[in-house]
Design a protein around this motif. Sequence first.
Motif, mmCIF file in Angstrom:
data_model
loop_
_atom_site.group_PDB
_atom_site.id
_atom_site.type_symbol
_atom_site.label_atom_id
_atom_site.label_comp_id
_atom_site.label_asym_id
_atom_site.label_seq_id
_atom_site.Cartn_x
_atom_site.Cartn_y
_atom_site.Cartn_z
ATOM 1 N N ASN A 46 -43.481 19.431 14.011
ATOM 2 C CA ASN A 46 -44.752 18.995 14.567
ATOM 3 C C ASN A 46 -44.564 18.384 15.946
ATOM 4 O OD1 ASN A 46 -47.385 17.550 14.776
ATOM 5 N ND2 ASN A 46 -47.587 18.444 12.736
ATOM 6 N N ILE A 47 -43.558 17.529 16.112
ATOM 7 C CA ILE A 47 -43.297 16.869 17.392
ATOM 8 C C ILE A 47 -42.898 17.899 18.444
ATOM 9 C CG2 ILE A 47 -41.732 15.264 18.573
ATOM 10 C CD1 ILE A 47 -43.681 13.770 16.794
ATOM 11 N N ILE A 48 -41.959 18.763 18.108
ATOM 12 C CA ILE A 48 -41.480 19.764 19.074
ATOM 13 C C ILE A 48 -42.582 20.777 19.391
ATOM 14 C CG2 ILE A 48 -39.839 21.658 19.398
ATOM 15 C CD1 ILE A 48 -37.841 19.921 17.746
ATOM 16 N N GLY A 49 -43.317 21.212 18.353
ATOM 17 C CA GLY A 49 -44.397 22.167 18.585
ATOM 18 C C GLY A 49 -45.495 21.612 19.471
ATOM 19 N N GLY A 50 -45.868 20.353 19.237
ATOM 20 C CA GLY A 50 -46.884 19.723 20.086
ATOM 21 C C GLY A 50 -46.419 19.594 21.528
ATOM 22 N N SER A 51 -45.166 19.262 21.694
ATOM 23 C CA SER A 51 -44.615 19.115 23.039
ATOM 24 C C SER A 51 -44.537 20.469 23.758
ATOM 25 C CB SER A 51 -43.233 18.476 22.961
ATOM 26 O OG SER A 51 -42.715 18.266 24.236
ATOM 27 N N LEU A 52 -44.049 21.488 23.053
ATOM 28 C CA LEU A 52 -43.935 22.815 23.675
ATOM 29 C C LEU A 52 -45.300 23.405 24.010
ATOM 30 C CD1 LEU A 52 -41.022 24.430 21.633
ATOM 31 C CD2 LEU A 52 -40.972 23.546 23.974
ATOM 32 N N PHE A 53 -46.310 23.072 23.220
ATOM 33 C CA PHE A 53 -47.667 23.536 23.511
ATOM 34 C C PHE A 53 -48.090 23.085 24.910
ATOM 35 C CE2 PHE A 53 -52.271 22.722 23.458
ATOM 36 C CZ PHE A 53 -52.737 23.985 23.178
ATOM 37 N N SER A 57 -46.666 32.094 30.041
ATOM 38 C CA SER A 57 -46.371 30.673 29.814
ATOM 39 C C SER A 57 -47.218 30.065 28.693
ATOM 40 C CB SER A 57 -46.553 29.876 31.110
ATOM 41 O OG SER A 57 -47.900 29.868 31.502
ATOM 42 N N LEU A 58 -48.401 30.606 28.452
ATOM 43 C CA LEU A 58 -49.266 30.070 27.404
ATOM 44 C C LEU A 58 -48.997 30.685 26.032
ATOM 45 C CD1 LEU A 58 -52.656 29.814 29.317
ATOM 46 C CD2 LEU A 58 -51.130 27.950 28.666
ATOM 47 N N PHE A 59 -48.322 31.840 25.988
ATOM 48 C CA PHE A 59 -48.088 32.518 24.714
ATOM 49 C C PHE A 59 -47.288 31.686 23.714
ATOM 50 C CE2 PHE A 59 -45.637 35.252 21.892
ATOM 51 C CZ PHE A 59 -46.665 35.894 21.231
ATOM 52 N N PRO A 60 -46.164 31.066 24.095
ATOM 53 C CA PRO A 60 -45.420 30.281 23.090
ATOM 54 C C PRO A 60 -46.254 29.160 22.469
ATOM 55 C CG PRO A 60 -44.070 30.613 25.038
ATOM 56 C CD PRO A 60 -45.445 31.107 25.368
ATOM 57 N N GLY A 61 -47.078 28.497 23.276
ATOM 58 C CA GLY A 61 -47.935 27.442 22.740
ATOM 59 C C GLY A 61 -48.958 27.996 21.777
ATOM 60 N N ALA A 62 -49.526 29.148 22.109
ATOM 61 C CA ALA A 62 -50.504 29.778 21.216
ATOM 62 C C ALA A 62 -49.837 30.255 19.930
ATOM 63 C CB ALA A 62 -51.173 30.949 21.927
ATOM 64 N N PHE A 63 -48.573 30.658 20.026
ATOM 65 C CA PHE A 63 -47.836 31.085 18.840
ATOM 66 C C PHE A 63 -47.475 29.890 17.956
ATOM 67 C CE2 PHE A 63 -43.811 32.048 16.700
ATOM 68 C CZ PHE A 63 -44.180 33.170 15.982
ATOM 69 N N LEU A 64 -47.069 28.781 18.571
ATOM 70 C CA LEU A 64 -46.622 27.610 17.822
ATOM 71 C C LEU A 64 -47.768 26.747 17.292
ATOM 72 C CD1 LEU A 64 -43.632 26.439 20.016
ATOM 73 C CD2 LEU A 64 -43.526 27.429 17.743
ATOM 74 N N PHE A 65 -48.936 26.852 17.882
ATOM 75 C CA PHE A 65 -50.051 25.981 17.503
ATOM 76 C C PHE A 65 -50.406 26.071 16.013
ATOM 77 C CE2 PHE A 65 -54.549 24.736 17.304
ATOM 78 C CZ PHE A 65 -54.435 23.451 17.806
ATOM 79 N N PRO A 66 -50.560 27.275 15.433
ATOM 80 C CA PRO A 66 -50.882 27.327 13.994
ATOM 81 C C PRO A 66 -49.767 26.745 13.116
ATOM 82 C CG PRO A 66 -51.212 29.473 15.010
ATOM 83 C CD PRO A 66 -50.598 28.600 16.040
#
Length: 163
Positions: A12-19, A40-49
């Motif tokens: 959760n911490i790493i995903g929120g930060s990478l978003f 650049s926005l794709f990894p955040g969109a992938f990790l958000f769910p």
Amino acid sequence: FKKEWKNKIKINIIGGSLFFLGQIPAILATRGNFVLMMISLFPGAFLFPITVSTYLAILQNVVPKDKVGRIMSVDHMISMAIAPIGALIAGPLADLFGIGNLFLIFAIIGAVMPYFIWLFTKIRQLEIIDKEKLLEIEKLEEVEEIREAEEPVEFVQVVGTKE
């Protein structure tokens, strides 16, 4: 699909930060450079769910079962209430700093804030509490299985008859 997430808090911490880190190149991209923005926005969109599902799993595991509905509704209510407040505050801040700078400032804050939460709160202990709770539940299930396995013994008193 994954049944059990290990290290939910860290994910959760790493995903929120990478978003938010992924938003920084998109904010700094030149006007019309949509390819860089999408990349650049794709990894955040992938990790958000994944981040949201681990957050909800943490809530469901830590909160007592009879209170989950209340906690989830309060969480949702606060999340929905923050949006118009943020919009009211964003207008004057955009006038003060500029829209691009405001996005950049809050992307940096959003990337750093999860680590401050990790360092300066007791959120790390939630995984320990979660593991202890799971062990307790497993022990209770074992006790119930043992009780169910033991069949009640009926005592029948045999009364002798005289002939």
